[in-house]
Enzyme design. Structure first.
Site, PDB file in Angstrom:
ATOM      1  N   ALA A 129       0.833  -1.205   0.000  1.00  0.00           N
ATOM      2  CA  ALA A 129       0.000   0.000   0.000  1.00  0.00           C
ATOM      3  C   ALA A 129       0.865   1.251   0.000  1.00  0.00           C
ATOM      4  CB  ALA A 129      -0.915  -0.014   1.227  1.00  0.00           C
ATOM      5  N   ASP A 131       9.773   2.418   1.645  1.00  0.00           N
ATOM      6  CA  ASP A 131       8.683   2.170   0.687  1.00  0.00           C
ATOM      7  C   ASP A 131       8.519   3.356  -0.254  1.00  0.00           C
ATOM      8  OD1 ASP A 131       8.165  -0.242   1.960  1.00  0.00           O
ATOM      9  OD2 ASP A 131       6.756   0.685   3.352  1.00  0.00           O
TER      10      ASP A 131
HETATM   11  O1  RIB Z   1       7.642  -0.419   5.644  1.00  0.00           O
HETATM   12  C1  RIB Z   1       6.727   0.087   6.579  1.00  0.00           C
HETATM   13  C2  RIB Z   1       5.531  -0.821   6.654  1.00  0.00           C
HETATM   14  O2  RIB Z   1       5.952  -2.069   7.152  1.00  0.00           O
HETATM   15  C3  RIB Z   1       4.438  -0.366   7.601  1.00  0.00           C
HETATM   16  O3  RIB Z   1       3.482   0.471   6.982  1.00  0.00           O
HETATM   17  C4  RIB Z   1       3.875  -1.682   8.124  1.00  0.00           C
HETATM   18  O4  RIB Z   1       2.562  -1.901   7.759  1.00  0.00           O
HETATM   19  C5  RIB Z   1       4.817  -2.758   7.612  1.00  0.00           C
HETATM   20  O5  RIB Z   1       4.295  -3.396   6.512  1.00  0.00           O
END
Ligand code: RIB
Length: 301
Positions: free
Chosen positions: A41, A246
């Site tokens: 996400a 991310d």
């Molecule tokens: O990389 C950060 C993410 O790691 C968080 O949003 C948590 O949900 C885990 O998946």
């Protein structure tokens, strides 16, 4: 410039603490928040905020959290038509502690993420990006069925993912994940560049093009078989590092889908990740492209 992201959806339950607890220690939180997260996400939101047409292929529970996560992602600009509920399963959840310096500890309860099953990217996808919070079989199915550039952020470190590195074009790992994969593969080397190069020399089990190593405040390193480039980080004081890695991956995917080559895209992906650390949470902290461009200009890069 279509990006398909194959990955996890988690509700992040974020506890803010002065200091992270040591094993066996109890600490008091100063704040609690429920926020949208999950590596898939987060990366999809980051790519969408960087103005790539972005679709997320994911599984949520048939619960209130699944409905809420779909709404949050749609608001971030992500196409959620392939985010499907799994009857009888809960949406993934991450229990996160963040300290006063912005460092975090994360424990993930996978829930519906582990029931994703096989997925098929869109035919016009230019980049397919995945991470390790969904089954390796789901990632393999997506990578085997696409002509797009295949990016794997092999996080968290999961030794079984080594089996699909041969289906990957660009592997993205942090220094700890790199060390873990290298150890499992029996690769030794004096530094990150040597370990990344070792992964690229594994014959059929090697990523096709490059390994990108994210190094936090030290920036990042991209290694090809015949060259390497180190890109410094933007100096910021982090408020919250949740989702910064991310953000780097999602921004990189968007830039590559937009026609950038890997080396040219790295400074802007670094800038996006630096900006992400200036806001709380993961999905809500993904910066808009205009903000990243303005930040690069004011930072003189
Ligand atoms: O990389 C950060 C993410 O790691 C968080 O949003 C948590 O949900 C885990 O998946």
């Amino acid at each position: 410039m279509q990006v398909d992201v194959v990955g996890s959806v988690n509700v992040d339950l974020v506890l803010r603490v002065d200091d992270l607890p040591a094993p066996g220690e109890t600490v008091m939180a100063v704040d609690f928040a429920r926020m949208p997260g999950g590596k898939g996400a987060n990366q999809a939101a980051a790519a969408a905020r960087m103005e790539a047409a972005t679709r997320l292929l994911a599984a949520v529970g048939d619960d209130e959290a699944g409905v809420w996560m779909r709404e949050q992602l749609a608001q971030a600009g992500v196409d959620v038509s392939a985010v499907a509920p799994r009857p009888g399963l809960p949406t993934g959840a991450a229990h996160i502690a963040v300290d006063a310096r912005g460092e975090n500890q994360i424990i993930v309860l996978p829930g519906a993420n582990h029931a994703l099953g096989p997925v098929t990217p869109l035919e016009d996808a230019l980049v397919v990006l995945a991470q390790n919070e969904v089954p390796v079989e789901s990632i393999a199915s997506a990578f085997a069925e696409t002509a797009a550039l295949r990016l794997l952020n092999a996080a968290p470190a999961e030794p079984t993912a080594l089996a699909i590195f041969g289906l990957v074009d660009v592997l993205i790992v942090n220094e700890h994940e790199l060390a873990r994969y290298a150890a499992v593969a029996g690769i030794t080397g004096a530094d990150e560049a040597a370990l990344a190069h070792g992964l690229l020399m594994r014959g059929q089990g090697a990523p096709r093009l490059a390994v990108v190593v994210t190094l936090g405040a030290r920036g990042c390193l991209a290694v090809w078989r015949d060259r390497q480039v180190a890109v410094p980080a933007f100096p910021v004081v982090p408020l919250d590092t949740i989702g910064a890695g991310d953000c780097f991956c999602g921004a990189l995917a968007a830039l590559l889908a937009g026609g950038s080559d890997l080396a040219s895209a790295l400074p802007m992906a670094n800038a996006a990740a630096a900006l992400c650390t200036q806001a709380r949470g993961a999905v809500p902290a993904m910066p808009a492209r205009a903000a990243v461009e303005a930040f690069m200009t004011t930072s003189g890069q």
